[in-house]
Design an enzyme around this catalytic site. Structure first.
Site, short mmCIF file in Angstrom:
data_model
loop_
_atom_site.label_atom_id
_atom_site.label_comp_id
_atom_site.label_asym_id
_atom_site.label_seq_id
_atom_site.Cartn_x
_atom_site.Cartn_y
_atom_site.Cartn_z
N GLU A 1 25.39 2.34 14.76
CA GLU A 1 25.35 1.34 14.10
C GLU A 1 24.24 0.91 14.03
O GLU A 1 23.11 0.76 12.70
CB GLU A 1 25.50 -0.18 15.56
N HIS A 2 23.31 1.44 14.05
CA HIS A 2 21.48 1.61 14.13
C HIS A 2 21.44 2.41 12.42
O HIS A 2 20.86 1.80 11.42
CB HIS A 2 20.47 2.16 14.90
N HIS B 1 26.40 3.07 19.38
CA HIS B 1 24.93 2.32 18.76
C HIS B 1 24.44 2.80 18.41
O HIS B 1 23.84 2.42 17.27
CB HIS B 1 24.89 2.10 20.35
N GLU C 1 15.41 0.59 23.12
CA GLU C 1 15.42 -0.29 23.59
C GLU C 1 16.66 0.14 25.44
O GLU C 1 16.14 -0.81 25.22
CB GLU C 1 16.61 -0.58 22.60
#
Length: 410
Positions: free
Chosen positions: A36-37, A33, A114
């Site tokens: 991905e950022h 994840h 987040e």
């Protein structure tokens, strides 16, 4: 994969990798994840996040990315006149991200925020509690996609580079463009961008086999205004012979405002505002579950009511012809509506290729649904809805697991 849509005015580019949190070790958890950022933080051609976003914003594009347990995707939907630019940008960030070290340091804070944001949203995190319960905390499927904060703080640039090398391989990548497209022109552009990648084997996942012999409860004790619950059982993987039967069973129990659970839990008893059933599938396993948000003091009653519906459908409340017909029409109708737009079509095709190795068409799914009989639904209910397979996850101000364990009987 190219999917021309004759009447569309938009086009969508999706580039998907068959990797996600189930391909991580415990120490890597959260890396897929985080990476991905980082793909949006700059390439040689577009050296900053601002340049990437400005170029896509100037097209009026809808663009983003997501990481799941078993796949990671990057996409942009645009007016078809801007497809060339959208394809160039998404290809560029997927193939040429520079992973700038200073951006890694800054993005740690964003990802931790987040994590905190979702911690304040029990409706969005109850599945984390459920996944750890049903798959176990030591199996990758039982871990969260975002990962623990200590991992986020520890990742270094070399970790991203290594993960990228071993997971973002040609054999593990799907490019799908759907909408108002010129197939030959798009294919030429895709080959030009992706044809240069060095071939290497994709990653392997740790298989999961359900070995549950008794019901289980997990409680995440938290001060909330409402208790979130998720109750379910291990079920079937992709391409199982009863895959479509389970979809019909799930719809009869908790799909729509005329489903059995909605009528019983909300309309008749007023126990929840929202209650719905779901099916989660992977290549080797899956689960069927029901999620609801209830008043703290009515949690036991809600659990008992849901389980009563499980008992009815497997023992004595036969599925009528009218109920079966309605459930099938609901599935076919919602799926047809969902696949109207270029972004939905592209995402469906890419996911199908990653998960099954081929495209599962709308027509194929409808044909599978149409074959389901009432007897099949009751047979699958008896197969799956068993006491020893029950898993109950709870987020709310509750402490006593034993109280709930005594309820878990079907």
């Amino acid at each position: 994969m190219l999917v021309p849509m004759l009447d569309a005015k938009t086009a969508t580019v999706v580039v998907m990798a068959g990797t996600g949190s189930r391909y991580e070790t415990k120490e890597e958890n959260g890396l897929a994840h985080f990476l991905e950022h980082m793909f949006f933080k700059g390439t040689k051609k577009r050296p900053s996040a601002r340049l990437i976003s400005e170029e896509l914003d100037a097209l009026g594009s809808v663009y983003n990315a997501f990481t799941a347990k078993d796949r990671t995707a990057y996409y942009a939907k645009v007016s078809s006149r801007y497809l060339d630019t959208a394809l160039d940008v998404i290809s560029d960030i997927y193939l040429n991200s520079t992973l700038p070290g200073k951006e890694i340091a800054k993005e740690r804070g964003a990802i931790i925020q987040e994590i905190d944001m979702y911690e304040d949203m029990p409706m969005r995190t109850i599945d984390n509690v459920f996944d750890e319960l049903i798959f176990g905390g030591e199996h990758p499927l039982g871990r969260t996609i975002l990962g623990p904060k200590e991992n986020i703080r520890a990742f270094m640039r070399k970790d991203f580079a290594s993960y990228l090398k071993h997971h973002y391989t040609p054999e593990n990548t799907v490019v799908c463009v759907a909408g108002a497209i010129s197939p030959n022109k798009v294919l030429t552009a895709v080959k030009k961008s992706f044809g240069r990648i060095k071939k290497s084997a994709g990653p392997k996942f740790v298989p999961f086999e359900a070995k549950q012999i008794s019901p289980r409860v997990a409680i995440k004790e938290k001060k909330t205004d409402q208790t979130q619950l998720m109750i379910g059982v291990p079920s079937y993987p992709y391409a199982h012979k009863d895959e479509y039967v389970l979809e019909v069973l799930s719809t009869i129990l908790g799909g729509g405002m005329s489903s059995r659970l909605f009528l019983e839990v909300r309309e008749k008893r007023g126990l929840a505002y929202s209650v719905h059933a779901m099916v989660e599938k992977y290549p080797d396993t899956g689960y069927f579950a029901v999620q609801a948000g209830v008043e703290h003091g009515k949690l036991e009653k809600a659990v008992s009511t849901i389980l009563a519906e499980f008992r009815k459908i497997k023992k004595n409340n036969k599925v009528s012809g009218a109920e079966l017909k309605k459930a099938k029409a609901h599935i076919k109708g919602t799926l047809t509506l969902a696949l109207e737009t270029s972004d939905a079509v592209a995402a469906h095709a890419a996911t199908s290729l990653i998960s099954l190795g081929r495209i599962r068409t709308l027509e194929e799914i409808i044909k599978g649904i149409d074959k389901v009989k009432a007897g099949d639904v009751m047979r699958v209910a008896k197969d799956l809805l068993r006491t020893e397979g029950l898993n109950l996850a709870i987020i709310g101000p509750h402490l006593n697991k034993e109280n709930f364990l005594t309820l878990l009987r079907v």
